[in-house]
Scaffold this active site. Structure first.
Site, PDB file in Angstrom:
ATOM      1  N   ARG A   1      -7.724  49.901 -24.838  1.00 18.49           N
ATOM      2  CA  ARG A   1      -6.397  50.420 -24.502  1.00 18.49           C
ATOM      3  C   ARG A   1      -5.612  50.735 -25.763  1.00 18.49           C
ATOM      4  O   ARG A   1      -5.660  49.981 -26.732  1.00 18.49           O
ATOM      5  CB  ARG A   1      -5.630  49.376 -23.687  1.00 18.49           C
TER       6      ARG A   1
ATOM      7  N   ARG B   1       7.925  41.403 -13.535  1.00 17.23           N
ATOM      8  CA  ARG B   1       7.993  41.073 -14.955  1.00 17.23           C
ATOM      9  C   ARG B   1       9.418  40.828 -15.423  1.00 17.23           C
ATOM     10  O   ARG B   1       9.624  40.515 -16.595  1.00 17.23           O
ATOM     11  CB  ARG B   1       7.423  42.235 -15.764  1.00 17.23           C
TER      12      ARG B   1
ATOM     13  N   ARG C   1     -10.217  43.192 -26.306  1.00 15.01           N
ATOM     14  CA  ARG C   1     -10.422  43.596 -24.906  1.00 15.01           C
ATOM     15  C   ARG C   1     -11.032  44.993 -24.819  1.00 15.01           C
ATOM     16  O   ARG C   1     -10.675  45.907 -25.538  1.00 15.01           O
ATOM     17  CB  ARG C   1      -9.076  43.588 -24.181  1.00 15.01           C
TER      18      ARG C   1
ATOM     19  N   ARG D   1       4.608  42.987 -27.201  1.00 14.72           N
ATOM     20  CA  ARG D   1       4.470  42.678 -25.766  1.00 14.72           C
ATOM     21  C   ARG D   1       4.617  41.182 -25.507  1.00 14.72           C
ATOM     22  O   ARG D   1       5.170  40.775 -24.489  1.00 14.72           O
ATOM     23  CB  ARG D   1       3.119  43.187 -25.255  1.00 14.72           C
TER      24      ARG D   1
ATOM     25  N   LYS E   1      -5.172  37.646 -16.705  1.00 17.45           N
ATOM     26  CA  LYS E   1      -4.761  38.048 -15.352  1.00 17.45           C
ATOM     27  C   LYS E   1      -5.763  39.034 -14.739  1.00 17.45           C
ATOM     28  O   LYS E   1      -6.219  38.849 -13.615  1.00 17.45           O
ATOM     29  CB  LYS E   1      -3.358  38.689 -15.376  1.00 17.45           C
TER      30      LYS E   1
END
Ligand code: ADP
Ligand code: ADP
Ligand code: ZN
Length: 214
Positions: A160, A88, A127, A171, A13
């Protein structure tokens, strides 16, 4: 263009958001980015959000909806916007519908980026994000030219704190249970555009542009 990016953690995203906002000249509204900014600045909102984010849980709807509503009222959203990571939950989607109705505008499309769960964990763990401009990289799939340094602005890349295996898995479960019902929600309203997210980044971008051309 009034768009929503939907998809599990690690679907791409944020990566596609960088492309879409440039292409269509609309602001990028990422609720995750807004929370991380508040955490960094040590605000009360940041402190509340952090306890949920660290566990990979959703921040309560009541905290999220107001932030988005305020953001959408800002002048730069008049001609359009890209919501990334919001809504969400079904409650958030219903509240967003009310806000848009009050504003007298409608969504063009909800872009649903589809990626299988096995791939999501390695995507999120690899990431890296630029501290300065927010650009997203991946240590294997999309590495910067020089390790740890942003190609775009020379900023420092970081990982992160919620991009660790256990939290990512939680998640993904939260996505399946609480967010994936929104696929049906927007399908019923004729807004859903499915995008195959397991292709190269630029192919995914091309598919999005073609789908929005209709
Ligand atoms: P999201 O915002 O949905 O959580 P990101 O855009 O941050 O996802 O992408 C998660 C990770 O996967 C990042 O490291 C990114 O560089 C990488 N990535 C994004 N799109 C692709 C793709 N199409 N193929 C391979 N890796 C990708
Ligand atoms: P990703 O797309 O990789 O899951 P985000 O940056 O969108 O990451 O979100 C990070 C975290 O911020 C989520 O795990 C959740 O705790 C919180 N968050 C972001 N957006 C929302 C939202 N719309 N509702 C509730 N919590 C949210
Ligand atoms: Zn940068």
């Amino acid at each position: 263009m009034r768009l929503i990016l939907l998809g599990p953690p690690g679907a791409g995203k944020g990566t596609q958001a960088e492309f879409i906002i440039e292409k269509y000249g609309i602001p990028h509204i990422s609720t995750g980015d807004i929370f991380r900014k508040n955490i960094k600045e040590g605000t009360a909102l940041g402190t509340r959000a952090k306890s949920f984010m660290d566990k990979g849980e959703l921040v309560p709807d009541s905290l999220v909806v107001e932030i988005v509503e305020d953001r959408l009222k800002e002048a730069d959203c008049k001609e359009g916007f890209l919501l990334d990571g919001f809504p969400r939950t079904e409650v958030q989607a219903l509240e967003l519908d009310k806000v848009l109705e009050k504003m007298g505008v409608d969504l063009n499309a909800v872009i649903n980026i589809k990626v299988n769960p096995e791939i999501l964990v390695s995507r999120a763990i690899g990431r890296r994000i630029c501290r300065t401009c927010g650009a997203t990289y991946h240590v294997v799939n999309n590495p910067p030219k020089s390790e740890g340094v942003c190609d775009k602005c020379g900023g420092e890349l970081y990982q992160r704190s919620d991009d660790v295996e256990e939290t990512v898995k939680n998640r993904i479960n939260v996505y399946v249970n609480e967010t994936s019902p929104l696929i049906h929600y927007y399908e019923k309203r004729g807004k859903l555009v499915d995008i195959e997210g397991e292709q190269d980044i630029d192919v995914v971008s091309e598919d999005i542009v073609n789908a929005l051309r209709g």
